[in-house]
Design an enzyme around this catalytic site. Structure first.
Site, mmCIF file in Angstrom:
data_model
loop_
_atom_site.group_PDB
_atom_site.id
_atom_site.type_symbol
_atom_site.label_atom_id
_atom_site.label_comp_id
_atom_site.label_asym_id
_atom_site.label_seq_id
_atom_site.Cartn_x
_atom_site.Cartn_y
_atom_site.Cartn_z
ATOM 1 N N ASN A 6 42.795 65.075 39.911
ATOM 2 C CA ASN A 6 43.578 64.497 40.827
ATOM 3 C C ASN A 6 42.907 62.463 40.431
ATOM 4 O O ASN A 6 41.350 62.645 40.307
ATOM 5 C CB ASN A 6 42.619 64.669 42.344
ATOM 6 C CG ASN A 6 43.150 63.661 43.506
ATOM 7 O OD1 ASN A 6 44.017 62.686 43.266
ATOM 8 N ND2 ASN A 6 42.177 64.048 44.300
ATOM 9 N N ALA A 8 43.447 59.965 42.088
ATOM 10 C CA ALA A 8 42.096 59.428 42.966
ATOM 11 C C ALA A 8 40.379 59.733 42.963
ATOM 12 O O ALA A 8 39.726 59.024 42.904
ATOM 13 C CB ALA A 8 42.102 59.863 44.572
ATOM 14 N N CYS A 9 40.722 60.840 41.911
ATOM 15 C CA CYS A 9 38.951 60.706 41.180
ATOM 16 C C CYS A 9 38.309 60.203 40.972
ATOM 17 O O CYS A 9 38.831 60.609 39.572
ATOM 18 C CB CYS A 9 39.485 62.556 40.724
ATOM 19 S SG CYS A 9 37.713 63.623 40.879
ATOM 20 N N SER A 10 37.289 59.921 40.923
ATOM 21 C CA SER A 10 36.048 59.022 39.887
ATOM 22 C C SER A 10 35.605 60.016 38.705
ATOM 23 O O SER A 10 36.162 59.449 37.511
ATOM 24 C CB SER A 10 35.198 57.996 40.781
ATOM 25 O OG SER A 10 34.180 59.348 41.317
ATOM 26 N N ARG A 13 38.281 60.613 36.173
ATOM 27 C CA ARG A 13 39.264 59.811 35.331
ATOM 28 C C ARG A 13 37.680 58.966 34.634
ATOM 29 O O ARG A 13 38.185 58.950 33.067
ATOM 30 C CB ARG A 13 39.333 58.250 36.548
ATOM 31 C CG ARG A 13 39.990 58.344 37.467
ATOM 32 C CD ARG A 13 40.754 56.900 37.897
ATOM 33 N NE ARG A 13 38.975 56.205 38.926
ATOM 34 C CZ ARG A 13 39.228 57.017 39.678
ATOM 35 N NH1 ARG A 13 39.773 57.219 40.925
ATOM 36 N NH2 ARG A 13 37.573 56.345 40.233
#
Length: 119
Positions: A6, A8-10, A13
């Site tokens: 996802n 948006a997930c740190s 990333r």
């Protein structure tokens, strides 16, 4: 190697950054858009050596709405959990990395990502 993320997930990333830093050859699957089928989830669970409740994000709003915390965690309920993951992919723990040797890891730590790279 494939990584389910996802964006948006740190943690996702971070995993991507580590894979890039190591020069890994991988494919990104944005699993909220390209939702895994029940069979794909079963395959990943086998590769992980886990059960569906082990990769379910029980703090998500959808989990609370479904009352997942009260669902039985047994073989008879396994398909129900898998169905919930396919119908609500946001419930899938992330990132999941499928390694080249046929195994998989939940890559929430640098150590787990490095483990996938070493396989």
């Amino acid at each position: 190697m494939e990584i389910w993320i996802n964006p948006a997930c740190s943690k996702c990333r971070s995993a991507i950054s580590l894979l890039d830093a190591e020069g890994a050859d991988y494919t990104v699957r944005r699993y909220l858009e390209d939702v895994p089928s029940a069979d794909e989830i079963r395959e990943v669970l086998t590769r992980l050596g886990l059960e569906p409740w082990d990769i379910t994000r029980t703090q998500e709003a959808a989990a609370k709405e479904l009352g997942l915390r009260d669902w039985p965690r047994d073989e008879a309920s396994r398909d129900r959990w898998i169905t919930a993951l396919t119908e609500h992919p946001k419930l899938i723990q992330r990132p999941i990395i499928t390694a080249d040797d046929g195994t998989a890891v939940v890559g929430r730590t640098d150590e787990a990502v490095r483990d996938a790279l070493s396989r």
